[in-house]
Write an enzyme that holds these catalytic residues in place. Structure first.
Site, PDB file in Angstrom:
ATOM      1  N   LYS A 192     118.264  60.502 -27.377  1.00 39.15           N
ATOM      2  CA  LYS A 192     117.241  60.233 -26.358  1.00 39.15           C
ATOM      3  C   LYS A 192     116.681  61.724 -25.730  1.00 39.15           C
ATOM      4  CE  LYS A 192     116.174  59.746 -22.284  1.00 39.15           C
ATOM      5  NZ  LYS A 192     115.383  60.581 -21.820  1.00 39.15           N
ATOM      6  N   GLU A 267     127.501  68.322 -20.165  1.00 38.89           N
ATOM      7  CA  GLU A 267     127.329  69.720 -19.952  1.00 38.89           C
ATOM      8  C   GLU A 267     126.196  69.715 -18.823  1.00 38.89           C
ATOM      9  OE1 GLU A 267     125.746  72.887 -19.653  1.00 38.89           O
ATOM     10  OE2 GLU A 267     124.630  72.711 -21.511  1.00 38.89           O
ATOM     11  N   GLU A 401     122.354  75.267  -7.743  1.00 35.19           N
ATOM     12  CA  GLU A 401     121.483  75.557  -8.779  1.00 35.19           C
ATOM     13  C   GLU A 401     119.892  75.206  -8.719  1.00 35.19           C
ATOM     14  OE1 GLU A 401     121.534  72.711 -12.344  1.00 35.19           O
ATOM     15  OE2 GLU A 401     121.910  74.607 -13.462  1.00 35.19           O
TER      16      GLU A 401
END
Ligand code: NAI
Ligand code: MG
Length: 498
Positions: A192, A267, A401
């Protein structure tokens, strides 16, 4: 420049799009219209405008894809000899080489990244297929040392049907680093891609079937995370999940996986430190820092987004870095530029918010700091390459981040302080150091918390090198032989003889 590239660029400039892009899912070896009949648009980030439509999938499409994958896995793929799986991957490698320019062009248009970067990504993808084509028949199990009347050995069996949830920053690369080893190991796949960048994964699946993959072995369903990704990771017919994306969504995927006790590799993000010591080759370090934070406009999980500078060289190094940064040219990925657009209006807004908060908290903006509209660009989502001198190690500009072209800078007195600063966020994906002293490099490598350490070249390595993070950056490893083993499950066999 090849004709495919020249003609493609001319077509995009004239029409804003490319003819012949996939519009449907790829399920069971053919194009398949969405059950709902609905389509959604993907944007060209360099113009900030839609350029093509694709299938807006839902749970019914996911069901069909998982069913096709299960049937292909059980009836054929798991029993195909490893050498034959390798041959099919080798044919995929050859076809990718022939069609590299088309893939690069579509990736550039869909993700926004510079054409040269997209071409580099495609070279990496070709290399990934080549690597795992060669590895398919080299997965050796173990002979187990039991008493003389026993024979014990292990089998590396394919994990089954693997789901791949792919993000928008490296759409084709991330798809390939999951799909190539999964196929080599004998898994069937339902992938996906992100709703911002659906096309190259679809093209890869179709190419795989031209290369000889049996129908159903590699399926791609497109759509949003909520409507298509969520039912895929919650599906009881999935045996393994590889997810690349945000921490928040990773946690959601982990909850869904827990319900079916599905194994997974996560990840997630990073806030990776890049240390430059006073004894380093400072020219090489300068090039390294520029690439580490401005490649793909900083939208890289392993971006070197925290510069940790030895105080003795800090002022001079920063002056040069700021001058280089101010000189970077921004624009559409098809133009001759240094930094491309950000992938979406949403991501641009997120970056802007991070930098606003940094300003409000009293951090010093050394350059950039705002949304910009480069001359020559026709719309599009651009953020100026930005350097922020961080106020404190706990400031969000250091710990969060950002996923954009924004570099936080910290200064330190020595290596020990650099290691402490490097380890001061919740993330632990990669870390880099520039130094001419290998003893210091070794000490850094041993003490920094990261899945991968770069010495004197940020992003050094390739498909051979295992990749993944610790702590909030996730767990499990992709790439290398570890990446292949992560699509296997070990079966131990013990025989009693007389
Ligand atoms: P996201 O993690 O929500 O999206 C990544 C993928 O997950 C997409 O394919 C999406 O459709 C899918 N997804 C979303 N919700 C899902 C669900 N409930 N179940 C299954 N799949 C689902 O990330 P998003 O919103 O695109 O970006 C947010 C932030 O995440 C970025 O600002 C960046 O900081 C980080 N990010 C990190 C990446 C990495 O390489 N580690 C890649 C992309 C984003
Ligand atoms: Mg797009």
């Amino acid at each position: 420049m090849s004709t495919i590239l020249a003609d493609g660029i001319a077509e995009i400039r004239a029409t804003g799009t490319l003819a012949g892009l996939p519009r449907n899912h790829f399920i069971d070896g053919r194009w398949s219209t969405p059950a709902s009949g609905e389509r959604m648009a993907s944007d060209d980030p360099g113009r900030g405008a839609p350029f093509a439509e694709f299938a807006n999938g839902d749970a019914a499409d996911v069901d069909r894809a998982v069913e096709a994958a299960r049937a292909a896995f059980q009836k054929t793929w798991r029993d195909v000899a490893p050498a034959e799986r390798g041959r099919i991957l080798q044919r995929m490698t050859s076809l990718l080489r022939e069609e590299a320019d088309r893939f690069a062009l579509v990736e550039c248009l869909d993700s926004g990244k510079r054409l040269a970067e997209a071409q580099g990504d495609v070279r990496g993808v070709i290399r990934a297929f080549e690597y795992y084509a060669g590895a398919a028949d080299k997965l050796e199990g173990a002979r187990l040392p039991l008493a003389k009347d026993y024979i014990g050995f292990t089998l590396d069996e394919p994990a089954g049907v693997a789901a791949q949830i792919i993000p928008w920053n490296y759409p084709l690369s991330t798809a390939a680093r999951g799909i190539a080893p999964a196929l080599a190991a004998g898994c069937a796949i339902v992938a996906k891609p992100a709703e911002q960048t659906p096309f190259t994964a679809l093209m890869l699946a179709e190419l795989g079937h031209r290369a000889g993959l049996p129908a159903g072995v590699l399926n791609v369903v497109t759509g949003t995370g909520a409507r298509t990704g969520a039912p895929l990771v919650a599906h009881p017919g999935i045996d393994h999940i590889t997810f690349t994306g945000s921490v928040a969504t990773g946690i959601r995927v982990m909850h869904a996986a827990a319900e079916n006790v599905t194994r997974l590799v996560l990840e997630l993000g990073g806030k990776s430190p890049l240390v430059v010591l006073g004894d380093a080759d400072l020219d090489a370090a300068l090039d390294g820092v520029i690439e580490a934070i401005y490649e793909n406009a900083g939208q890289i999980c392993s971006a070197g987004s925290r510069l940790v500078l030895d105080r003795r060289i800090a002022d001079g190094f920063l002056d040069r870095l700021v001058a280089r940064t101010r000189g970077l040219r921004l624009g559409h990925g098809l133009d001759d530029v240094d930094v491309g657009p950000v992938n979406s209006a949403l991501q641009l807004g997120r970056i802007d918010e991070h930098v606003r908060c940094a300003k409000a908290a009293g951090n010093d903006i050394l350059c950039g700091g705002d949304i910009v509209h480069p001359a020559g660009a026709n719309g599009g989502w651009f953020f100026a390459p930005t350097i922020v001198a961080a106020r404190s190690p706990s400031d969000p500009i250091v710990t969060e981040e950002i996923f954009g072209p924004v570099l936080a800078v910290q200064t330190v007195e020595n290596l020990d302080e650099a290691i402490a600063i490097a380890n001061c966020t919740d993330y632990a994906l990669v870390a880099g150091i520039y130094t001419s002293d290998l003893n210091k490099a070794n000490r850094f490598a041993r003490h920094v918390d990261a899945g991968q350490v770069f010495v004197n070249e940020y992003f050094a390595g390739g498909i051979e090198v295992p990749f993944g993070g610790n702590r909030k950056s996730g767990f499990g490893r992709e790439k290398g032989m570890e990446g292949l083993r992560s699509y296997c499950r070990t079966k131990s066999v013990v025989m009693r003889l007389r």
